[in-house]
Design an enzyme around this catalytic site. Structure first.
Site: not given
Length: 465
Positions: A358, A388
């Protein structure tokens, strides 16, 4: 794409494979999102660094890029050291059976508990990041009551102005890592004068995703320039830990230095600074992380929606994104996107690939060129996500972290299982969550396509848990 993809990547009949295993079948078996690591690529990178730096260099893997037990055990077999930055990373390495003498602990805000644990476990080296940390270390040693004394390195903050994204620059004004040379020199004299600790070297890490070999040369020169006037503070051999930061390629056509060019740049800086004449015996330590693991890994997603955007073309919404790879949202990281379900030579339409979270910023790729008939249910592969990505993953929107599989020679093994709802809720004390089934892997969800893999079939024998 050669340098972006894992070394074992192949395509036949429109289907992509890594380690001899079809990516669509990995998605069907283990679910998506899924991190896939090519073991052959990983071992090749470790070997290239060793060949470039030689047997005497202290090759150290920067664990913050990606850690799991299977990787730690591989590093042990290959004779690498491991650098950790937290108690959690330290605990993972210990439980994997890694020798603690080959662990380096650094970080700019180590807690008392982390220092105590490092001493208790027998960690080989600790990097001192600020002047007060020497006193913190003394208190930790007293609390533990251990006679073990790790070797100490001083982290320097010198203004080298690396050409990289400001959010991954770790030296210069305003950065929170290490000490200025005057402060570090004062700490060096204090450590030597106390007689309680053995100061063995210095540590400089300029930043990450560095493409200019000249920057590495300047790091080496800065280290020698600092140590030379203080040579008596160090034992017979001084450790020059020159960090990591070597860039990895993420997009087609990106040029980055090779491990050999990296090594030559560091040696050139040491030579220009007169390291041998001014320091005598020294050992070079480097800490590559991203450049070891990034291109060995890729992430698989399943498309859940294809829809038109008002005035902005078409979007493909996948079953992951921000929670398993925050880098595009964090600092604009850019990736290639491939459709593992369809032949690459059919690519010809541009899509906006977005995640499921969202946030309007949950965009994996703003403009990916893919086959025009790309459809819901297709599996997308994002190469270059070994570093990462999983390490920075979160539980945002209640989405568990993905599974990780290692592939090699036609077989796959799951090394990190997918997080379940029980995992997500286990720390919520008001819920009384049930015991998580830690010994089992949940059935593939969020993107696992309904592909049956019959027992005894070629696929079943090629892809094993």
């Amino acid at each position: 794409m050669k340098h972006v993809l894992p070394v074992s990547w192949t395509e036949a009949g429109g289907r992509a494979r890594v380690g001899g295993v079809a990516l669509t079948e990995l998605a069907a078996r283990f679910g998506t999102p899924l991190v896939v690591v090519d073991e052959s690529h990983l071992e090749d990178r470790l070997a290239r660094f060793r060949a470039a730096f030689g047997a005497d260099a202290g090759l150290t893997y920067a664990g913050k890029a990606f850690l799991c037990g299977a990787l730690v055990r591989l590093l042990d077999r290959k004779g690498w050291l491991v650098d950790v930055v937290s108690g959690g990373e330290l605990e993972l390495v210990r439980r994997a059976g890694f020798p603690m003498r080959d662990v380096i602990l650094h970080g700019n805000a180590k807690s008392t508990a982390e220092l105590e644990r490092a001493i208790d476990y027998g960690v080989g080296r600790i990097v001192i990041d600020h002047p007060d940390e020497v006193d913190d270390l003394g208190k930790a040693a007293a609390a533990v009551g251990s006679k073990h004394r790790p070797e100490l390195l001083l982290r320097l903050n010198v203004d080298l102005t690396p050409e990289t994204h400001e959010k991954v620059r770790t030296v210069g004004p305003g950065t929170q890592f290490g000490m200025s040379p005057p402060d570090a020199a004062s700490v060096a004299r204090r450590i030597t004068g106390s007689g309680r600790w053995r100061l063995t070297g210095v540590h400089i890490h300029a930043g990450s995703q560095i493409r200019d070999p000249a920057l590495f040369s300047r790091v080496a020169e800065a280290a020698v320039g600092f140590v030379a006037p203080l040579r008596r503070c160090f034992p017979e051999r001084v450790d020059l830990d020159l960090g990591g930061g070597l860039a990895a390629p993420y997009r087609d056509g990106e040029e980055v230095p090779s491990p050999r060019e990296y090594a030559e740049a560091l040696r050139g800086g040491l030579q220009r600074a007169g390291a041998e004449a001014r320091l005598g015996a020294y050992r070079l330590i480097v800490e590559p992380g991203r450049s070891v693991i990034a291109n060995a890994g890729l992430t698989l997603y399943t498309i859940h929606a294809r829809k038109r955007l008002d005035g902005a073309g078409e979007a493909l919404a996948v079953d992951g994104g921000l929670s398993d790879n925050p880098r595009p949202s964090l600092y604009g990281a850019s990736y290639e996107v491939l459709n593992a379900s369809r032949a690459r030579d059919e690519a010809g339409r541009t899509f906006r690939v977005v995640g499921r979270h969202c946030e309007s910023g949950d965009v994996i790729a703003p403009a990916a060129t893919l086959p025009g008939d790309t459809a819901v249910g297709d599996v997308l592969a994002i190469p270059g996500t070994g570093a990462y990505v999983f390490a920075m993953s979160s539980r945002y929107n209640g989405v568990g972290r993905p599974a990780v599989v290692f592939v090699r020679d036609g077989a796959a093994r799951e090394v990190v299982r997918r997080e379940t709802d029980d995992d997500l809720l286990a720390c919520d004390l008001t819920l009384g969550s049930p015991e998580p089934a830690c010994g089992t892997r949940p059935e593939p969800t969020r993107g696992a396509r309904p592909v049956n893999v019959a027992a005894g079939s070629a696929v079943a024998s090629a892809v094993r848990p």
